[in-house]
Design a protein around this motif. Structure first.
Motif, PDB file in Angstrom:
ATOM      1  N   THR A 134       0.825  -1.211   0.000  1.00 15.31           N
ATOM      2  CA  THR A 134       0.000   0.000   0.000  1.00 15.31           C
ATOM      3  C   THR A 134       0.854   1.253   0.000  1.00 15.31           C
ATOM      4  OG1 THR A 134      -1.780  -1.170   1.138  1.00 15.31           O
ATOM      5  CG2 THR A 134      -1.827   1.230   1.226  1.00 15.31           C
ATOM      6  N   ILE A 135       1.921   1.276   0.798  1.00 16.36           N
ATOM      7  CA  ILE A 135       2.738   2.494   0.851  1.00 16.36           C
ATOM      8  C   ILE A 135       3.431   2.747  -0.483  1.00 16.36           C
ATOM      9  CG2 ILE A 135       4.959   1.642   1.754  1.00 16.36           C
ATOM     10  CD1 ILE A 135       4.703   4.153   3.699  1.00 16.36           C
ATOM     11  N   TYR A 136       3.915   1.681  -1.126  1.00 14.18           N
ATOM     12  CA  TYR A 136       4.563   1.889  -2.419  1.00 14.18           C
ATOM     13  C   TYR A 136       3.544   2.238  -3.498  1.00 14.18           C
ATOM     14  CZ  TYR A 136       9.148   0.939  -0.595  1.00 14.18           C
ATOM     15  OH  TYR A 136      10.331   1.039   0.104  1.00 14.18           O
ATOM     16  N   ASP A 137       2.291   1.817  -3.325  1.00 11.79           N
ATOM     17  CA  ASP A 137       1.218   2.233  -4.217  1.00 11.79           C
ATOM     18  C   ASP A 137       0.972   3.739  -4.079  1.00 11.79           C
ATOM     19  OD1 ASP A 137      -0.145   0.798  -6.140  1.00 11.79           O
ATOM     20  OD2 ASP A 137      -2.019   0.748  -4.963  1.00 11.79           O
ATOM     21  N   LEU A 138       0.981   4.235  -2.832  1.00 16.67           N
ATOM     22  CA  LEU A 138       0.813   5.669  -2.593  1.00 16.67           C
ATOM     23  C   LEU A 138       1.950   6.464  -3.228  1.00 16.67           C
ATOM     24  CD1 LEU A 138      -0.298   5.591   1.159  1.00 16.67           C
ATOM     25  CD2 LEU A 138      -1.740   6.097  -0.829  1.00 16.67           C
ATOM     26  N   LYS A 162       3.817   5.473  -5.822  1.00 16.60           N
ATOM     27  CA  LYS A 162       3.677   5.339  -7.272  1.00 16.60           C
ATOM     28  C   LYS A 162       2.606   6.282  -7.822  1.00 16.60           C
ATOM     29  CE  LYS A 162       2.276   1.902 -10.686  1.00 16.60           C
ATOM     30  NZ  LYS A 162       1.775   0.526 -10.841  1.00 16.60           N
ATOM     31  N   ASN A 163       1.515   6.450  -7.061  1.00 19.75           N
ATOM     32  CA  ASN A 163       0.406   7.305  -7.498  1.00 19.75           C
ATOM     33  C   ASN A 163       0.585   8.767  -7.118  1.00 19.75           C
ATOM     34  OD1 ASN A 163      -0.999   5.167  -8.706  1.00 19.75           O
ATOM     35  ND2 ASN A 163      -1.839   4.555  -6.732  1.00 19.75           N
ATOM     36  N   GLY A 164       1.735   9.108  -6.526  1.00 17.24           N
ATOM     37  CA  GLY A 164       2.031  10.499  -6.203  1.00 17.24           C
ATOM     38  C   GLY A 164       1.317  11.025  -4.973  1.00 17.24           C
ATOM     39  N   LYS A 165       0.767  10.148  -4.153  1.00 18.33           N
ATOM     40  CA  LYS A 165       0.053  10.596  -2.957  1.00 18.33           C
ATOM     41  C   LYS A 165       0.977  10.747  -1.753  1.00 18.33           C
ATOM     42  CE  LYS A 165      -4.337   8.781  -4.437  1.00 18.33           C
ATOM     43  NZ  LYS A 165      -5.399   7.801  -4.217  1.00 18.33           N
ATOM     44  N   LEU A 166       2.146  10.121  -1.806  1.00 19.06           N
ATOM     45  CA  LEU A 166       3.136  10.251  -0.742  1.00 19.06           C
ATOM     46  C   LEU A 166       4.455  10.673  -1.367  1.00 19.06           C
ATOM     47  CD1 LEU A 166       3.960   9.926   2.236  1.00 19.06           C
ATOM     48  CD2 LEU A 166       4.478   7.537   1.738  1.00 19.06           C
ATOM     49  N   ARG A 167       4.898  11.891  -1.002  1.00 14.71           N
ATOM     50  CA  ARG A 167       6.168  12.399  -1.516  1.00 14.71           C
ATOM     51  C   ARG A 167       7.322  11.725  -0.790  1.00 14.71           C
ATOM     52  NH1 ARG A 167       7.171  17.213   0.137  1.00 14.71           N
ATOM     53  NH2 ARG A 167       5.487  17.333   1.632  1.00 14.71           N
ATOM     54  N   THR A 168       8.289  11.248  -1.545  1.00 20.50           N
ATOM     55  CA  THR A 168       9.462  10.599  -0.969  1.00 20.50           C
ATOM     56  C   THR A 168      10.721  11.099  -1.659  1.00 20.50           C
ATOM     57  OG1 THR A 168       9.402   8.731  -2.501  1.00 20.50           O
ATOM     58  CG2 THR A 168       8.151   8.489  -0.452  1.00 20.50           C
ATOM     59  N   TYR A 169      11.852  10.738  -1.095  1.00 17.80           N
ATOM     60  CA  TYR A 169      13.141  11.015  -1.717  1.00 17.80           C
ATOM     61  C   TYR A 169      14.080   9.874  -1.391  1.00 17.80           C
ATOM     62  CZ  TYR A 169      14.437  12.602   2.965  1.00 17.80           C
ATOM     63  OH  TYR A 169      14.671  12.672   4.306  1.00 17.80           O
ATOM     64  N   LYS A 170      15.117   9.753  -2.184  1.00 18.83           N
ATOM     65  CA  LYS A 170      16.069   8.666  -1.987  1.00 18.83           C
ATOM     66  C   LYS A 170      17.432   9.210  -1.571  1.00 18.83           C
ATOM     67  CE  LYS A 170      15.992   4.956  -4.518  1.00 18.83           C
ATOM     68  NZ  LYS A 170      16.071   4.011  -5.635  1.00 18.83           N
ATOM     69  N   ILE A 171      18.061   8.453  -0.707  1.00 23.96           N
ATOM     70  CA  ILE A 171      19.463   8.674  -0.367  1.00 23.96           C
ATOM     71  C   ILE A 171      20.120   7.324  -0.601  1.00 23.96           C
ATOM     72  CG2 ILE A 171      21.133   9.222   1.437  1.00 23.96           C
ATOM     73  CD1 ILE A 171      19.006  10.962   2.752  1.00 23.96           C
ATOM     74  N   GLY A 172      20.948   7.283  -1.615  1.00 19.35           N
ATOM     75  CA  GLY A 172      21.517   5.991  -2.007  1.00 19.35           C
ATOM     76  C   GLY A 172      20.406   5.082  -2.489  1.00 19.35           C
ATOM     77  N   CYS A 176      -0.338  13.223   3.108  1.00 16.60           N
ATOM     78  CA  CYS A 176      -0.883  11.985   2.566  1.00 16.60           C
ATOM     79  C   CYS A 176      -2.108  11.561   3.362  1.00 16.60           C
ATOM     80  CB  CYS A 176       0.178  10.893   2.577  1.00 16.60           C
ATOM     81  SG  CYS A 176      -0.397   9.306   1.960  1.00 16.60           S
ATOM     82  N   GLN A 177      -2.008  11.618   4.677  1.00 18.37           N
ATOM     83  CA  GLN A 177      -3.126  11.235   5.536  1.00 18.37           C
ATOM     84  C   GLN A 177      -4.332  12.120   5.265  1.00 18.37           C
ATOM     85  OE1 GLN A 177      -2.409  11.641   9.727  1.00 18.37           O
ATOM     86  NE2 GLN A 177      -4.295  10.614  10.279  1.00 18.37           N
ATOM     87  N   HIS A 178      -4.127  13.436   5.159  1.00 19.42           N
ATOM     88  CA  HIS A 178      -5.234  14.360   4.890  1.00 19.42           C
ATOM     89  C   HIS A 178      -5.857  14.076   3.525  1.00 19.42           C
ATOM     90  CE1 HIS A 178      -4.919  16.685   8.507  1.00 19.42           C
ATOM     91  NE2 HIS A 178      -3.665  16.999   8.267  1.00 19.42           N
TER      92      HIS A 178
END
Length: 75
Positions: free
Chosen positions: A32-36, A38-48, A61-63
């Motif tokens: 579910t989190i990776y679905d969020l 993928k669909n742009g509902k949860l902003r993330t960033y990568k380090i390495g 995301c919750q709102h």
């Protein structure tokens, strides 16, 4: 300068969460989190190779999910 007891016991929200911690905070599965994400509902960033999100991104995301649920319930 003395701080009040309530101020001392108030936890400060974390700034950054690893995906596993965000899953726990939102109480959702890995899929579910990776679905969020993928669909742009949860902003993330990568380090390495690791992916993170901010406290603000989790709240946003919750709102958004709450609003989506309210709209689908009234439709």
């Amino acid at each position: 300068n003395k701080r009040g007891l309530a101020e001392m016991n108030t936890p400060t929200p974390r700034i950054t969460y690893a995906m596993e911690e965000a899953m726990a905070a939102l109480r959702i599965s890995r899929a579910t989190i990776y679905d969020l994400v993928k669909n742009g509902k949860l902003r993330t960033y990568k380090i390495g190779r690791r992916r993170f999100c901010t406290h603000d991104a989790i709240i946003e995301c919750q709102h958004a999910l709450e609003e989506e649920a309210q709209h689908s319930a009234t439709a």
